[in-house]
Write a protein that holds these residues in place. Structure first.
Motif, PDB file in Angstrom:
ATOM      1  N   GLY A  26       0.816  -1.204   0.000  1.00 34.91           N
ATOM      2  CA  GLY A  26       0.000   0.000   0.000  1.00 34.91           C
ATOM      3  C   GLY A  26       0.848   1.253   0.000  1.00 34.91           C
ATOM      4  N   SER A  27       2.014   1.208   0.694  1.00 33.43           N
ATOM      5  CA  SER A  27       2.891   2.379   0.738  1.00 33.43           C
ATOM      6  C   SER A  27       3.504   2.675  -0.625  1.00 33.43           C
ATOM      7  N   LEU A  28       3.656   1.639  -1.462  1.00 32.19           N
ATOM      8  CA  LEU A  28       4.182   1.863  -2.810  1.00 32.19           C
ATOM      9  C   LEU A  28       3.159   2.548  -3.705  1.00 32.19           C
ATOM     10  N   GLY A  29       1.872   2.272  -3.460  1.00 31.20           N
ATOM     11  CA  GLY A  29       0.819   2.871  -4.272  1.00 31.20           C
ATOM     12  C   GLY A  29       0.759   2.340  -5.687  1.00 31.20           C
ATOM     13  N   MET A  30       1.355   1.182  -5.928  1.00 30.40           N
ATOM     14  CA  MET A  30       1.414   0.630  -7.281  1.00 30.40           C
ATOM     15  C   MET A  30       0.773  -0.748  -7.384  1.00 30.40           C
ATOM     16  N   PHE A  31       0.252  -1.266  -6.271  1.00 27.98           N
ATOM     17  CA  PHE A  31      -0.343  -2.599  -6.260  1.00 27.98           C
ATOM     18  C   PHE A  31      -1.824  -2.520  -5.906  1.00 27.98           C
ATOM     19  N   GLU A  32      -2.559  -3.455  -6.444  1.00 27.47           N
ATOM     20  CA  GLU A  32      -3.979  -3.594  -6.130  1.00 27.47           C
ATOM     21  C   GLU A  32      -4.223  -5.005  -5.613  1.00 27.47           C
ATOM     22  N   GLU A  33      -4.884  -5.105  -4.450  1.00 24.84           N
ATOM     23  CA  GLU A  33      -5.177  -6.423  -3.900  1.00 24.84           C
ATOM     24  C   GLU A  33      -6.295  -7.077  -4.700  1.00 24.84           C
ATOM     25  N   MET A  34      -6.077  -8.327  -5.071  1.00 26.19           N
ATOM     26  CA  MET A  34      -7.043  -9.050  -5.887  1.00 26.19           C
ATOM     27  C   MET A  34      -7.859  -9.993  -5.009  1.00 26.19           C
ATOM     28  N   PRO A  35      -9.147 -10.145  -5.305  1.00 25.18           N
ATOM     29  CA  PRO A  35      -9.957 -11.089  -4.524  1.00 25.18           C
ATOM     30  C   PRO A  35      -9.446 -12.509  -4.710  1.00 25.18           C
ATOM     31  N   ARG A  36      -9.417 -13.262  -3.631  1.00 29.41           N
ATOM     32  CA  ARG A  36      -8.931 -14.641  -3.687  1.00 29.41           C
ATOM     33  C   ARG A  36      -9.881 -15.522  -2.891  1.00 29.41           C
ATOM     34  N   PRO A  37     -10.565 -16.462  -3.540  1.00 27.35           N
ATOM     35  CA  PRO A  37     -11.512 -17.322  -2.826  1.00 27.35           C
ATOM     36  C   PRO A  37     -10.798 -18.244  -1.849  1.00 27.35           C
ATOM     37  N   ALA A  38     -11.502 -18.608  -0.771  1.00 29.48           N
ATOM     38  CA  ALA A  38     -10.936 -19.548   0.199  1.00 29.48           C
ATOM     39  C   ALA A  38     -10.692 -20.888  -0.477  1.00 29.48           C
ATOM     40  N   GLN A  39      -9.534 -21.506  -0.164  1.00 25.41           N
ATOM     41  CA  GLN A  39      -9.157 -22.760  -0.801  1.00 25.41           C
ATOM     42  C   GLN A  39      -8.678 -23.751   0.251  1.00 25.41           C
ATOM     43  N   PRO A  40      -8.891 -25.041   0.009  1.00 25.06           N
ATOM     44  CA  PRO A  40      -8.335 -26.037   0.924  1.00 25.06           C
ATOM     45  C   PRO A  40      -6.822 -26.108   0.770  1.00 25.06           C
ATOM     46  N   LEU A  41      -6.142 -26.549   1.795  1.00 28.13           N
ATOM     47  CA  LEU A  41      -4.698 -26.792   1.832  1.00 28.13           C
ATOM     48  C   LEU A  41      -3.861 -25.532   1.957  1.00 28.13           C
ATOM     49  N   CYS A  42      -4.327 -24.396   1.426  1.00 28.48           N
ATOM     50  CA  CYS A  42      -3.546 -23.172   1.589  1.00 28.48           C
ATOM     51  C   CYS A  42      -4.473 -21.971   1.531  1.00 28.48           C
ATOM     52  N   SER A  43      -4.045 -20.867   2.128  1.00 26.55           N
ATOM     53  CA  SER A  43      -4.820 -19.635   2.102  1.00 26.55           C
ATOM     54  C   SER A  43      -3.845 -18.478   1.987  1.00 26.55           C
ATOM     55  N   GLY A  44      -4.339 -17.320   1.584  1.00 22.18           N
ATOM     56  CA  GLY A  44      -3.446 -16.183   1.441  1.00 22.18           C
ATOM     57  C   GLY A  44      -4.058 -15.089   0.609  1.00 22.18           C
ATOM     58  N   CYS A  45      -3.219 -14.175   0.120  1.00 20.90           N
ATOM     59  CA  CYS A  45      -3.682 -13.036  -0.670  1.00 20.90           C
ATOM     60  C   CYS A  45      -2.719 -12.775  -1.823  1.00 20.90           C
ATOM     61  N   ARG A  46      -3.231 -12.057  -2.821  1.00 23.44           N
ATOM     62  CA  ARG A  46      -2.457 -11.751  -4.015  1.00 23.44           C
ATOM     63  C   ARG A  46      -2.627 -10.277  -4.359  1.00 23.44           C
ATOM     64  N   TRP A  47      -1.516  -9.653  -4.770  1.00 24.74           N
ATOM     65  CA  TRP A  47      -1.537  -8.271  -5.233  1.00 24.74           C
ATOM     66  C   TRP A  47      -0.954  -8.225  -6.640  1.00 24.74           C
ATOM     67  N   GLU A  48      -1.511  -7.362  -7.474  1.00 26.74           N
ATOM     68  CA  GLU A  48      -1.002  -7.192  -8.831  1.00 26.74           C
ATOM     69  C   GLU A  48      -0.656  -5.729  -9.070  1.00 26.74           C
ATOM     70  N   VAL A  49       0.374  -5.509  -9.891  1.00 26.62           N
ATOM     71  CA  VAL A  49       0.797  -4.149 -10.209  1.00 26.62           C
ATOM     72  C   VAL A  49      -0.295  -3.463 -11.018  1.00 26.62           C
ATOM     73  N   VAL A  50      -0.651  -2.260 -10.623  1.00 28.68           N
ATOM     74  CA  VAL A  50      -1.693  -1.497 -11.310  1.00 28.68           C
ATOM     75  C   VAL A  50      -1.205  -1.112 -12.705  1.00 28.68           C
ATOM     76  N   GLN A  51      -2.086  -1.253 -13.680  1.00 28.90           N
ATOM     77  CA  GLN A  51      -1.737  -0.909 -15.054  1.00 28.90           C
ATOM     78  C   GLN A  51      -1.274   0.544 -15.132  1.00 28.90           C
ATOM     79  N   GLY A  52      -0.188   0.764 -15.845  1.00 28.35           N
ATOM     80  CA  GLY A  52       0.387   2.095 -15.949  1.00 28.35           C
ATOM     81  C   GLY A  52       1.618   2.281 -15.081  1.00 28.35           C
ATOM     82  N   PHE A  53       1.775   1.409 -14.069  1.00 28.63           N
ATOM     83  CA  PHE A  53       2.950   1.466 -13.199  1.00 28.63           C
ATOM     84  C   PHE A  53       3.956   0.365 -13.520  1.00 28.63           C
TER      85      PHE A  53
END
Length: 351
Positions: A26-53
């Motif tokens: 968030g401090s970089l201001g260049m990433f967007e958090e993407m929705p990630r459905p709950a999954q068996p065996l592992c869990s977590g989050c994903r961020w992708e670089v915002v287009q233009g950056f």
């Protein structure tokens, strides 16, 4: 690049880990958090670089077997900086696959550049306010795996062996007084070659899809493989590292002496590294730190300074000076001379 991944209060709860990623990216201001459905065996989050950056992603996963895993692969169009609180709750191993970044302590001002092939670990309790600076246009990719506290306690409680003693020394809080790297981290290996087994398993981990049950099982298997190889790396303890650094300093001094003597017909970098007894990557990195120049630049400087001295002393013509310093083509010599000194060698004859 790699955030320190905390295991939550409950098994499989990655919220502290995710919170720290949100703070940093968030401090970089260049990433967007993407929705990630709950999954068996592992869990977590994903961020992708915002287009233009730029382009790419970073992802953090908590595996059912205990470890937390961070993977990333991204490139920025501009060079951003981001600040965050670095904290490790157990023991974490990170490896840089491509690119580089600079990490600086906001507390004491020390900084370190991490490059492709570098492996480092953070021990429990290592905490610092840090700043990461990423270069523009450079692909940053790597893997980070943190051992959960329960896994570490189990390993340390097993029968004594070389590996368990290595672990004990890594988590020993006295390591925090050994300043091998900034921000509570310690280098384990530098400049591993692209074909090193640890680099290969880290690349395969980064490329493994984990959106299916089979994929997640493969991802977890490779994460554990990466962890076992990172633990088994030779030459990782601080005392050994001090010896290695001393040997590398001596090797660089020997390389400088060889080039000072043989600059007219210098050995190749490969031959030079064999003669002084270190690998090419170490030699090139340490040589630049020692002299401020690459090996090729160092030889060119000696040649151009020698050529200037010969011409100004009126003992040699331009052609003779070119031949003496190792140039068979006078035109190539004149261009190299002008790039270095800012004027043609023929102008020296008119002075």
């Amino acid at each position: 690049m790699f955030m320190d991944l905390d295991q939550g209060a409950g098994v499989g709860d990655p919220s502290p880990m995710v919170a720290r990623h949100r703070e940093y990216y968030g401090s970089l201001g260049m990433f967007e958090e993407m929705p990630r459905p709950a999954q068996p065996l592992c869990s977590g989050c994903r961020w992708e670089v915002v287009q233009g950056f730029g382009a790419g992603f970073t992802e953090v996963l908590h595996l059912g077997s205990g470890p937390n895993v961070g993977i990333c692969g991204y490139k920025f169009d501009t060079a951003p900086e981001g600040d965050y609180r670095k904290y490790c709750s157990s023991l974490q191993f990170s490896i840089m696959l491509t690119g580089s970044f600079r990490i600086s302590s906001l507390g004491d001002g020390r900084s370190e550049t991490v490059r492709a092939g570098d492996v480092w670990f953070s021990a429990e309790g290592a905490e610092d306010e840090v700043r990461c600076t990423h270069p523009a246009g450079e692909l940053i990719s790597g893997v980070s795996v943190e051992v959960s506290r329960s896994m570490l306690d189990h390993w340390l409680g097993t029968a004594s062996c070389k590996l368990s003693r290595t672990l004990e020394r890594m988590v020993d809080k006295r390591l925090s007084h050994r300043e091998f790297m900034v921000c509570g981290s310690f280098p384990r290996m530098r400049c591993l070659s692209a074909c090193h087994p640890l680099m290969q398993v880290a690349r395969s981990l980064l490329m493994t899809e984990h959106d299916t049950v089979c994929g997640r099982l493969m991802f977890e298997s490779r994460a554990l493989d990466y962890l076992s190889q990172a633990l088994a790396l030779d030459g990782s303890l601080p005392e050994r590292m001090q010896e290695d650094r001393s040997q590398r300093r001596k090797a660089v001094e020997a390389a400088v002496d060889i080039l000072d003597e043989e600059w007219g017909a210098p050995p190749t970098i490969s031959a030079l590294s064999r003669r002084v007894g270190v690998n090419e990557c170490y030699l090139k990195t340490d040589f630049r730190e020692r002299t401020g120049l690459s090996i090729g630049e160092y030889v060119r400087r000696i040649r151009m300074e020698s050529a200037l001295a010969l011409i100004e002393s009126s003992r040699c013509s331009v052609l003779q000076a070119a031949t003496f310093v190792g140039y068979s083509n006078p035109s190539h010599f004149s261009r190299a001379f002008k790039r270095f000194h800012g004027y043609l060698p023929s102008s020296c004859l008119c002075r």
